[in-house]
Motif scaffolding. Structure first.
Motif, short mmCIF file in Angstrom:
data_model
loop_
_atom_site.label_atom_id
_atom_site.label_comp_id
_atom_site.label_asym_id
_atom_site.label_seq_id
_atom_site.Cartn_x
_atom_site.Cartn_y
_atom_site.Cartn_z
N ILE A 133 26.83 58.13 26.12
CA ILE A 133 26.90 57.07 27.12
C ILE A 133 26.81 55.71 26.46
O ILE A 133 27.51 54.76 26.82
CB ILE A 133 25.76 57.23 28.15
N GLY A 134 25.95 55.62 25.46
CA GLY A 134 25.72 54.33 24.83
C GLY A 134 26.95 53.82 24.12
O GLY A 134 27.25 52.63 24.15
N PHE A 135 27.67 54.73 23.48
CA PHE A 135 28.82 54.29 22.71
C PHE A 135 30.05 54.14 23.58
O PHE A 135 30.87 53.27 23.35
CB PHE A 135 29.11 55.30 21.59
N ALA A 136 30.16 55.05 24.52
CA ALA A 136 31.37 55.02 25.33
C ALA A 136 31.02 55.10 26.80
O ALA A 136 31.17 56.14 27.42
CB ALA A 136 32.28 56.18 24.92
N PRO A 137 30.51 54.04 27.34
CA PRO A 137 30.06 54.11 28.74
C PRO A 137 31.21 54.22 29.72
O PRO A 137 31.01 54.57 30.86
CB PRO A 137 29.31 52.80 28.93
N PHE A 138 32.43 53.92 29.22
CA PHE A 138 33.54 53.82 30.19
C PHE A 138 33.81 55.13 30.90
O PHE A 138 34.15 55.15 32.06
CB PHE A 138 34.80 53.30 29.50
N TRP A 139 33.60 56.25 30.20
CA TRP A 139 33.88 57.52 30.91
C TRP A 139 32.92 57.71 32.06
O TRP A 139 33.27 58.22 33.11
CB TRP A 139 33.85 58.71 29.96
N THR A 155 31.35 55.23 33.73
CA THR A 155 31.65 54.29 34.81
C THR A 155 32.90 54.71 35.56
O THR A 155 32.96 54.58 36.78
CB THR A 155 31.83 52.87 34.29
N ASP A 156 33.87 55.23 34.82
CA ASP A 156 35.08 55.69 35.50
C ASP A 156 34.75 56.80 36.48
O ASP A 156 35.36 56.94 37.53
CB ASP A 156 36.11 56.18 34.49
N LYS A 194 41.63 44.49 21.38
CA LYS A 194 40.45 44.64 22.21
C LYS A 194 40.67 45.72 23.25
O LYS A 194 41.81 46.02 23.63
CB LYS A 194 40.06 43.32 22.88
N PHE A 195 39.60 46.34 23.67
CA PHE A 195 39.73 47.33 24.73
C PHE A 195 38.51 47.23 25.64
O PHE A 195 37.46 46.74 25.24
CB PHE A 195 39.88 48.75 24.17
N THR A 196 38.70 47.67 26.88
CA THR A 196 37.61 47.57 27.85
C THR A 196 36.59 48.65 27.58
O THR A 196 36.91 49.84 27.57
CB THR A 196 38.15 47.72 29.27
N TRP A 197 35.39 48.22 27.35
CA TRP A 197 34.34 49.17 26.99
C TRP A 197 33.52 49.52 28.21
O TRP A 197 33.17 50.66 28.45
CB TRP A 197 33.46 48.52 25.92
N LEU A 198 33.23 48.53 28.99
CA LEU A 198 32.42 48.78 30.18
C LEU A 198 32.82 47.73 31.21
O LEU A 198 32.67 46.55 30.97
CB LEU A 198 30.93 48.64 29.84
N GLU A 199 33.34 48.21 32.31
CA GLU A 199 33.79 47.27 33.32
C GLU A 199 32.71 47.12 34.38
O GLU A 199 32.27 48.09 34.98
CB GLU A 199 35.09 47.75 33.96
N PHE A 200 32.27 45.90 34.58
CA PHE A 200 31.26 45.66 35.61
C PHE A 200 31.93 45.50 36.96
O PHE A 200 31.63 46.18 37.92
CB PHE A 200 30.45 44.42 35.29
N SER A 201 32.82 44.55 37.00
CA SER A 201 33.58 44.37 38.23
C SER A 201 34.89 43.77 37.81
O SER A 201 35.13 43.55 36.62
CB SER A 201 32.83 43.47 39.19
N LYS A 202 35.75 43.51 38.75
CA LYS A 202 37.09 43.08 38.38
C LYS A 202 37.02 41.82 37.53
O LYS A 202 36.47 40.81 37.93
CB LYS A 202 37.88 42.81 39.65
N GLY A 203 37.60 41.91 36.34
CA GLY A 203 37.63 40.75 35.47
C GLY A 203 36.40 40.60 34.60
O GLY A 203 36.48 40.02 33.53
N VAL A 204 35.29 41.08 35.07
CA VAL A 204 34.06 40.96 34.28
C VAL A 204 33.83 42.29 33.58
O VAL A 204 33.45 43.27 34.20
CB VAL A 204 32.86 40.63 35.16
N SER A 205 34.12 42.30 32.31
CA SER A 205 33.92 43.55 31.60
C SER A 205 33.53 43.27 30.17
O SER A 205 33.83 42.21 29.62
CB SER A 205 35.19 44.40 31.65
N GLN A 220 29.87 41.47 24.02
CA GLN A 220 29.98 42.21 22.77
C GLN A 220 29.08 41.57 21.73
O GLN A 220 28.37 42.23 20.98
CB GLN A 220 31.44 42.21 22.29
N MET A 221 29.09 40.26 21.74
CA MET A 221 28.24 39.55 20.80
C MET A 221 26.78 39.87 21.06
O MET A 221 26.00 40.11 20.14
CB MET A 221 28.49 38.06 20.95
N TYR A 222 26.46 39.91 22.35
CA TYR A 222 25.08 40.23 22.70
C TYR A 222 24.71 41.62 22.18
O TYR A 222 23.61 41.83 21.67
CB TYR A 222 24.90 40.16 24.21
#
Lengths: 493, 176, 643, 465, 104
Positions: free
Chosen positions: A467-473, A475-476, C73-84, C148-150
């Motif tokens: 989860i930590g490395f790849a949270p996207f799965w 969240t999807d 770049k790729f989306t790692w974690l999407e919070f809401s539309k546009g904010v990821s 990402q920086m955080y």
């Protein structure tokens, strides 16, 4: 994918455990059952994703419905959405680890594993139920095994703790029951079916009464402040696997129930009480964290920190934004894995040092590098280190919470954010005192983890890191489900 | 005021006075005798109401049966001349109060209530009528209750025999 | 365009090292861990240099302006539309420069540690941690997304924690690593909330988009951010100040600096890497990264300036009194970072106005060289003498010639003596300050003198002065592995100043010609030399002048020596307020009130149960009486009351 | 006359068994062992037969009435008696008055059958007495024990007192309406103050039998003093039958006074649950403990009954079926222990699990079922009671009911805790369980588990109601 | 004095009923308690007969009730006395206050 398998498999395992003769066989049967369940859960994940990829957009997949007490309009209705899949995966991880960790239980092995598997049965059943009645059924099924696990194999003030736990949880479920009946009778259809109920509009005055009943009822399970007091005693007295199950799975039953039943069925009620939930959970987050700071017993530390972390879950739920809700679900999974890992490690340490007091330990890194490293990772996950699951879920909750613009929500969010600092304080204190520093006398000859313990830790670590490395799965998985719930809420807004 | 009325009042006061005495006198034999008087008084009331059969049954069963049974049991369990132990004063007061309240409540409501009746087609309570009904199995028959009572009496008999005929007394009898 | 993979490998190779050595190092690579780690980093460094070359000379410049390139770049974690949270790589002048700095310094430290850490039981673990740190730091500098920086920010923090606590059985090390982590964590809270604020208004977490939106006064986002305010301060300023708090924590700015001196409990090469050259400048980097946004808010910049300049002076004063050589270096680091910070604070955006920005980055670059060198040199000394205390040292120039020379070069560089690297960068800073804020300039000048003084105090105490009392075995200067980095860095410290920095790094991407005025340089150089001479006068020969001076200024000296009692203040806050006033009552409340209510419920039930037992008295007459009373009561209730 | 045999088959069968026993007793020479087997066989036959020839109809001018639901209720009682005959085999074998005990028990059972089927107050009263007086004698069957006769005395006096009150009520209702028939009465009933009093009188008599607070005081004393067989008969069969007829009377006869009795039920149900639980909390004797727990259970039955619906009827019948299994299992285990060791205190059970895992599990299951914890049947039973009680959306009422479940859980867990968790050096030795007892316990355990999960049982009852 | 009628009889019966109750509450001797029970039952019988006579003479329900009540009373008394005698044998007394081993 037939979901009944998820219930049948533990059931068969439990029966097999009863039939088997000696303790070794019991263990292997339990492990086999748990692993099969684990594999099943993974298969389920893929099957679910495949089905979604095939364009099946119905809210619940793999639905099944059997008649059960038709006189009351009850049916054995099961099905899953992304949230359930996440929770099932969590359960599968924790169960395997729990079985492995308990490998050297010698007293009443058969009963121990039987109860453990029964507990998992309750959890699986709970997460797939789409009928309030069977949901409640499985919710309560899980109470007594916990009671017995703590009371028989526990330590410390185990009887007090077991009693408190059982009574408070039953108190919670009593409230759930009343709320559930309120829903049942309020609808013209007289149905317990979640899918049916969610399509109906439940009258506002009913929501006003039933929402707090259900939310608090489930909240007791999920350690909602101030009904969390069973948590520290229960966790600290339970045997290792018991604590893992309690904190890892059983507390999630509560938060899952809050989401699945209270919020998604009664959005108006949720809106009405959201501010109270936020206040309570903000208090829980900070108060739990500060109370943790003062604890000296490792298990109490983790138990209080669970109060704090579960406060985050409730905060996420109370915020009623999609992001926060997704975060809350992620936090459920993440906290489940993390706290299970934590308890597993504490159990291992306790087994070797025979103490849970941090000030009686020191420098354990030298003698048991594996165990302490895992402890360390669990701690880091707890304090929300990126790369581990705690971070993504907490951040999602924070970002989601911040979506409200008014001062009240802002303050609550900032208060919640502050917990990350306090968490760091107590986690580092605990780790600093146990793992680091000079090695205390008498601990020179302690052994590091055995294979089963390593395996248990690794299983949980995989979950955390995945989860930590790849949270996207994750969240999807969760997002479509929370989106549906949010749609209902936003209509009212 | 005619003779019947006078007889009624006499019977009534006789019954009630003996009843009161039966539950208050401290000599147990006297209590039994007052009970007897009460039962006879009640039988008298039945006679007064022209329910001769019932009055006869009352005298036969109660006076001839139950009272005798009671007197026997008094013989078995009581030393002659002993006064009955006195109940606590508070209990007596409380009991009197409760009984009075109950009585008052009931009488109050009874007097406020108008009973409606159906006195048109009276069925005289003659022995012949009673006998017909008693063993009838049709709509107004009482065969079934009759059988039930017989079984009850049988069971009571069995019970009494077993209980009264016990052989081994407990070790710690008459400990006090 | 450089191949994405080759850039991605720069941070990933150290990560590979971390995973490999972390998981299997203890068992399989305990001897070879150093070489594995060093080799991987060597490749990284080569790639970084190659990337830098490509960027600066090939692809970076379009129409004379260096672009911000996001090759991946790729989306790692999407919070809401546009904010990821996106994981990506962003190449711009400062990130490329940082890539070079980090890899080079890290490589030096890797090599150096081969000798320095030889024979440690947890040798592999050490290299694993170094790998983790390098990975995190590289990840930080190439982040394309503020979150990402955080993330890498936090990872940097934890690797710093791990490395400070490397000697985990030393209680002081444990305390130091905890302190470092918690203090920076506290600062990160600000960073986090700052991110929340900024991203909320910008509706994005992506650096480029965020900067674009928050710098164009016409955009809705900017209007919203400026429009919203809390206690009279705009949301934009709040966000920036909060973000800056995060940077201040990592960069050990006042008053969040207290962890840095303690962090010297870690192995010395680690101090060189983390607490001198790379991690501590992350705060500066953060401000530089968000500089266009900062430039939109004068109050935020003012805060940056103020904090930077006070820290610089404050640290320099403390450094004059410390006796632990690493602590002196630590305070000097803090002071130098203060320079970089205020240089940013006084800078404007674009053209000549952006001199401060360029100067700050330049100083960051040169400082990395000579400060790493100083630390490594100090490491060599400590390695030789087995002590951190100045009083144990003296006259070492005969025993450690190479160290001596390189240390001297570094000291000259930091003191701003031409033609060493520090001279050029500091000169630019002072120049920028002079143009923008004379008050800052004068303080900076004073600080610069103090810098020269305490550096040479250190230098003379170590290599001159009284003869150190040597005992036990001494194994020379530690061999080639330790000397090579010293020499390489010394070369850097000498030559780095001649790079035309403004051509590459500037606030707006366009080349900035540095105008060198020798007239202006007189004052700084003179004051630097003055500092050196005073130090020489006091410390070159063993004498009692310093002690006398200290005695005559007793009160002030003690205050300074105790670092203005900052530690005590913190202990007071944590122990007394957090623990005793919040933690303890919370725990008490939980034990007694929350728990108590539950127990009370139980006990009350028990008590009632005990109290009413007389109701069941065993007396059948009483039962009958209750029976009748029950009937009367219920009947009366339903007749008269509850109709 | 054919009707007589099909409609009254249960009663006739029981009567036949009573007479067979009478003859067997008179024709002496059969060992207790064999006799017990014969009796069990007869009772089994009786039970099996109960499932056939179920017809609806009335006899004796409506005095006797039966239908499928009533037959089912009778079968539940039959089952209970059969289980009792098996569970207490050890005691029966030793008792020299075993046939008499069974004669009394069966007479009482007959009384209950007639009571459930009764169509007027006369038969109801008579069968109620038939169901009471022999039981009082049964309570005294531990002839050597002081407490046994004390209990019997308390029972006979209290029940005589309560039947006096019942009769007074019947006499007044007879005066008011002019009929004693259940079917004619509703049309003639009007809610006048006197009627309220009359109703309270009748209610009190039922309440006495069901041990509803404040008419419950005799219960615990009698349960404790009586032999296990009598206690379990009282607490399960007797209570069950009275609940059935109580419900029938309320629903049929007193339907016009619904408003009144709903409130009364609610009030007393809450009181019963609370008082039952509060007293059960501090009991040490297992019998007394179960007595108070059964009082609390009655409170729950009232919750279901108050719904005044067919689902309420079904829920009550269903609950009593489950309650039969669970309570008998608990009594069975307690009896098995008491017969061998004489220990009846909860503290004596400490560490029981070390020596007697089977008994411990059965006991635990029984207690969980009583506490209403899934997957035991008690969960479903209680839930359906509460659900039907909730149909009036009276949140206060059901919340109290639900909260009382917690208190009850506390004391059930007290026993579980003693059995499973407390370590004890002097734990009860290994108990030799009579095979039939063991079988009956297994049966109970199976009932406790499967009656709930197999939903068709409930559906069947619902279809009858 | 008014003509005696239904209400008078009801008065007598109710009075007898509560006199019986009072006796039941206060007499400590078990036999006398039993006697009080008989008073209660008699009062009920008077009610039945009175109602039968004055209100519902068309059927004989009340009358039959009385007959069966008397029969039951006999059976009850028999069993009660058997139990009392048994209690006397084991306790040596038939004082109800002394038979209170079972309580709380």
């Amino acid at each position: 994918m037939n979901l009944t398998l998820l219930i049948l498999l533990p059931l068969i395992t439990a029966i097999a455990i009863l039939l088997v003769k000696n303790a070794t066989q019991v263990k292997w049967v339990a492990l086999a059952g748990a692993s099969a369940q684990f594999i099943l859960a993974i298969v389920l994940l893929f099957a679910f994703n495949k089905e979604r990829a095939n364009g099946n957009v119905s809210q619940m997949l793999f639905e099944l419905q059997y008649k059960w007490f038709p006189a009351w309009n009850i049916s054995f209705h099961i099905g899953i959405d992304g949230i359930s899949v996440a929770m099932i995966l969590l359960t599968a991880f924790v169960v395997v680890a729990g079985v492995l960790v308990s490998w050297n239980i010698t007293d009443k092995t058969k009963e121990f594993y039987f109860l453990l598997i029964l507990l998992s049965l309750g959890a699986y059943g709970f997460f797939i139920s789409l009928d309030l009645f069977i949901l409640f059924f499985f919710l309560e099924i899980a109470v007594i095994p916990k009671y017995l696990l703590i009371g028989i194999w526990g330590s410390g003030k185990k009887e007090y703790a077991a009693n408190k736990l059982a009574l408070m949880l039953m108190g919670g479920s009593a409230l759930v029951l009343v709320g559930m009946l309120g829903l049942y009778f309020s609808s013209s259809l007289k149905s317990f079916d979640l899918m049916v109920l969610s399509k109906l509009h439940i009258p506002t005055e009913v929501q006003k009464i039933c929402f707090p009943l259900l939310f608090v009822g489930f909240g007791v399970f999920g350690a909602l402040f101030p009904f969390h007091t069973w948590v520290p005693d229960g966790h600290s007295s339970a045997p290792t696997a018991g604590s893992m199950f309690l904190a890892g799975i059983s507390m999630k039953l509560g938060s899952y129930g809050c989401l699945r039943v209270a919020i998604s069925l009664m959005p108006e009620g949720a809106m009405q009480y959201a501010n109270i939930i936020i206040v309570l959970s903000s208090i829980a987050i900070l108060y739990g964290a500060f109370a943790t700071m003062m604890q000296k017993d490792l298990k109490y530390i983790n138990a209080y920190s669970s109060v704090s972390h579960c406060g985050l879950i409730f905060l996420g739920l109370g915020m009623l934004t999609k992001t926060a809700m997704t975060g809350a679900v992620m936090q459920m999974v993440s906290h489940g894995l993390m706290t299970a890992l934590f308890f597993a490690v504490i159990g291992m340490i306790y087994e070797r040092t025979h103490t849970k007091q941090v000030n009686e330990m020191g420098g354990l890194l030298k003698v048991m590098p594996f165990i302490t490293t895992v402890l360390f990772i669990a701690g880091l996950c707890s304090l929300g280190l990126p790369g581990l699951s705690g971070f993504v879920s907490e951040m999602t909750i924070f970002v989601g919470s911040w979506e409200h613009t008014d001062t009240f929500h802002r303050i609550a969010t900032i208060a919640a954010c502050m917990s990350i600092v306090v968490t760091a304080v107590y986690i580092l204190r605990a780790i600093g005192q146990t793992a680091m520093g000079p090695l205390k006398a008498g601990y020179e000859n302690l052994q590091d983890a055995r294979w089963n313990e390593k395996l248990a830790a690794i299983v949980l670590l995989i979950g955390i890191v995945a989860i930590g490395f790849a949270p996207f799965w994750l969240t999807d998985l969760i997002n479509p489900a929370t989106e549906l719930i949010m749609q209902k809420i936003s209509i009212i807004k | 005021m005619n003779g019947s009325t006078i007889i009624f009042y006499l019977l009534a006061s006789f019954t009630l006075v003996s009843a009161v005495l039966a539950v208050t006198t401290r000599q147990i034999f006297r209590a039994a005798i007052f009970l007897l008087f009460t039962l006879i008084g009640v039988a008298g009331l039945y006679f007064w109401m022209q329910y001769d059969f019932i009055a006869a049954v009352q005298i036969v069963v109660y006076v001839g049966g139950i009272t005798v049974l009671i007197i026997f049991s008094i013989f078995l369990t009581q030393q002659a001349g002993d006064l009955l132990p006195k109940q606590k004063m508070s209990r007596q007061l409380f009991a009197a109060l409760a009984s009075f309240c109950g009585f008052a409540l009931i009488m109050l409501q009874v007097y406020q209530h108008t009973f409606i009746g159906n006195a048109t087609q009276a069925l005289p309570p003659t022995v012949a009528n009673i006998g017909n009904k008693m063993l009838g199995v049709d709509d107004d028959g009482y065969a079934l209750p009759f059988e039930v009572v017989s079984i009850l009496l049988l069971a009571a008999l069995v019970g009494c025999i077993v209980i009264a005929m016990r052989s081994k007394p407990e070790e710690n009898i008459i400990k006090q | 365009m450089p191949h994405v993979i080759s850039i991605a490998l720069i941070p990933l190779l150290p990560l590979v090292g971390f995973i490999l050595l972390g998981l299997f190092g203890r068992k399989y690579f305990n001897k070879s861990a150093g070489f594995i780690g060093t080799f991987l980093l060597l490749v990284s460094t080569a790639l970084a240099l190659y990337t830098a070359y490509q960027y600066f000379f090939d692809i970076g410049k379009v129409n004379g302006i260096y672009q911000k390139l996001v090759p991946f770049k790729f989306t790692w974690l999407e919070f809401s539309k546009g904010v990821s949270i996106d994981m990506g790589i962003m190449l711009d002048p400062i990130s490329v420069m940082m890539l070079v700095v980090v890899t080079i310094v890290s490589l030096m430290v890797h090599i150096y540690s081969l000798a320095y850490m030889k024979g440690e039981a947890r040798f592999a673990t050490y290299y694993a941690f170094l790998g983790l740190f390098t990975f995190s730091m590289l990840g930080l500098v190439i982040s394309s997304n503020i979150f990402q920086m955080y993330i890498f920010w936090e990872l940097v923090g934890v690797s710093s924690f791990l490395l400070i606590g490397y000697y985990y059985d030393k209680p002081s090390a444990v305390a130091a690593c905890k302190k470092a982590f918690i203090v920076t964590r506290f600062a990160d809270l600000g960073f986090l909330i700052g991110i929340l604020v900024l991203s909320f208004y910008a509706h994005t977490l992506d650096f480029n988009t965020l900067i674009e939106r928050l710098t164009s006064p016409a955009s809705n986002e900017f209007k919203a951010a400026v429009g919203a305010s809390f206690i009279g301060i705009t949301a934009l300023t709040w966000g920036l100040v909060l973000v800056f708090i995060g940077g201040a924590g990592k960069s050990a700015m006042l008053p969040l600096h207290i962890w840095l001196p303690d962090a010297m409990e870690g192995p010395t090469p680690v101090s060189a890497l983390i607490h001198a050259a790379t991690m501590v400048v992350a705060g500066v980097f953060l401000v530089a990264r968000l500089f266009p946004v900062f430039s939109m808010s004068a109050p935020a910049l003012y805060v940056v300036t103020f904090v930077g300049v006070t820290s610089a002076l404050f640290a320099a004063i403390i450094a004059c009194t410390q006796t632990d050589i690493k602590r002196v270096l630590a305070y000097s680091t803090m002071s130098q970072i203060g320079f970089m910070m205020f240089a940013l604070g006084i800078s404007g955006l674009g053209g000549e106005n952006g001199l401060g920005y360029t100067a700050s980055m330049f100083h960051l670059f040169t400082h990395a060289m000579f400060k790493a060198l100083l630390f490594l040199g100090a490491g060599a000394v400590i390695h030789y003498i087995h002590s951190n205390e100045m009083k144990d040292m003296g006259g070492l120039r005969k025993y450690l010639p190479i160290t001596h020379i390189s240390f001297l070069i570094a000291c000259l560089a930091i003191s701003g003596v031409p033609p060493f690297a520090g001279f050029f960068s500091k000169e630019e800073i002072l120049l920028a300050a002079y143009h923008h804020n004379p008050a800052v300039y004068w303080i900076a000048l004073l600080t610069s003198g103090l810098t020269a003084f305490y550096m040479f105090r250190l230098y003379f105490s170590i290599f001159w002065g009284k003869q150190a009392h040597l005992h036990g075995e001494h194994h020379g200067e530690g061999g080639f592995a330790m000397m090579l980095p010293l020499l390489l860095l010394a070369v850097g410290a000498v030559l780095a100043g001649f790079i035309p920095f403004g051509h590459f790094v500037s606030s707006d991407g366009a080349a900035l010609e540095s105008h060198f005025h020798w007239q202006f340089s007189v004052a700084p150089v003179l004051i630097g030399l003055l500092g050196i001479f005073v130090a020489m006068w006091l410390y070159k020969k063993e004498n009692d002048k310093p002690a006398k001076m200290a005695a005559s200024l007793n009160g002030i000296y003690q205050t300074i020596y105790h670092k203005f009692y900052f530690d005590e203040l913190y202990i007071f806050i944590t122990k007394k307020i957090l623990f005793n006033l919040i933690g303890r009552p919370a725990a008490w409340f939980d034990k007694n009130v929350v728990d108590g209510v539950m127990n009370l419920t139980g006990n009350t039930t028990q008590l009632i149960s005990e109290k009413i037992k007389g109701y069941q008295s065993g007396k059948v007459q009483q039962y009958a009486l209750y029976f009748l009373l029950g009937i009367i009561g219920i009947a009366a209730l339903f007749i008269y009351v509850w109709k | 006359m054919n009707d007589l045999f099909t409609l009254m088959k249960s009663e006739l069968l029981v009567t036949a068994i009573i007479f067979i026993l009478l003859f067997l007793k008179i024709g002496k020479g059969i060992q207790n062992d064999k006799l017990l087997t014969i009796i069990q066989f007869l009772l089994l036959l009786n039970l099996v037969f109960g499932f056939f020839f179920n017809e609806e109809g009335s006899l004796f001018g409506g005095m006797f009435y039966t239908n499928a639901l009533i037959v089912f209720q009778k079968n539940v009682l039959n089952l209970g008696v059969l289980l009792i005959s098996m569970l207490f085999a050890n005691w029966f074998k030793k008792s020299e008055h075993m046939p008499e005990f069974f004669m009394l028990m069966l007479s009482a059972l007959l009384g209950m059958f007639l009571m459930i089927s009764s169509g007027n107050f006369l038969l109801f009263y008579l069968s109620l007495e038939l169901a009471t007086i022999p039981v009082a004698a049964m309570v005294n069957f531990d002839l050597e024990k002081r407490i046994s006769s004390e209990a019997a005395m308390k029972m006979i006096l209290s029940s005589a007192f309560s039947s006096g009150i019942l009769l007074f009520g019947i006499s007044l209702i007879y005066g008011i309406t002019g009929t004693i028939s259940f079917t004619e009465m509703p049309a003639l009933l009007h809610q006048s103050p006197l009627m309220i009093i009359v109703f309270v009188f009748l209610f009190a008599a039922f309440a006495f039998k069901l041990s509803i607070v404040p008419f419950h005081l005799w219960t615990a004393d009698v349960y404790e003093g009586a032999p296990f067989a009598a206690t379990s008969f009282l607490s399960v069969i007797s209570k069950g039958s009275v609940a059935f007829i109580f419900m029938a009377t309320l629903y049929k006869v007193f339907q016009p006074m619904l408003g009144l009795w709903y409130n009364m039920m609610m009030l007393l149900s809450i009181a019963t649950m609370i008082i039952g639980n509060l007293f059960a909390l501090r009991q040490q004797s297992i019998k007394r403990f179960l007595a108070f727990s059964s009082i609390a259970q009655v409170g729950f039955i009232l919750v279901g009954m108050s719904s005044n619906s067919t689902s309420g009827t079904a829920a009550v019948v269903y609950f009593i079926l489950i309650y039969t299994f669970s309570n008998l299992a608990a009594f069975g285990v307690a009896a098995a222990i008491a017969y061998q060791t004489g220990k009846e205190k909860i503290d004596d059970y400490k560490g029981l699990y070390q020596t007697n895992p089977f008994l411990s599990w059965v006991m635990a299951l029984a207690l969980f079922s009583l506490a209403g914890i899934p997957p035991t049947a008690g969960f479903f039973g209680k839930l359906f009671l509460i659900t039907s009680g909730a149909s009036k959306a009276n949140y206060f009422f059901i919340t109290i009911a639900a909260l009382n479940m917690i208190v009850s859980l506390y004391y059930y867990l007290k026993v579980v805790r003693a059995i499973f968790m407390d370590k004890n050096e002097q734990a009860i030795e290994k108990i030799n369980i009579h095979p039939t007892t063991k079988f009956a316990l297994l049966l109970c355990a199976a009932g406790v588990i499967f009656v709930g999960i197999f939903s068709w049982i409930y559906d069947y009852i619902q279809s009858l109601a | 004095m008014p003509e005696p009628g239904l209400y008078h009889l009801l008065f007598i019966s109710a009075a007898l009923f509560f006199i019986g109750m009072f006796g039941f509450f206060t007499r400590r001797n078990l036999v006398t308690m039993l006697m009080s029970i008989e008073l209660i039952l008699n009062s009920v019988n008077i009610n039945f007969i009175a109602f039968n006579k004055y209100l519902w003479p068309n059927k004989m329900d009340g009358l039959f009730f009385v007959i069966f009540v008397i029969a039951i009373a006999a059976a009850e008394a028999a069993v009660a006395i058997a139990i009392i005698i048994n209690l006397y044998r084991s306790h040596g007394s038939i004082d109800v206050e002394k038979a209170e081993e079972l309580k709380y």
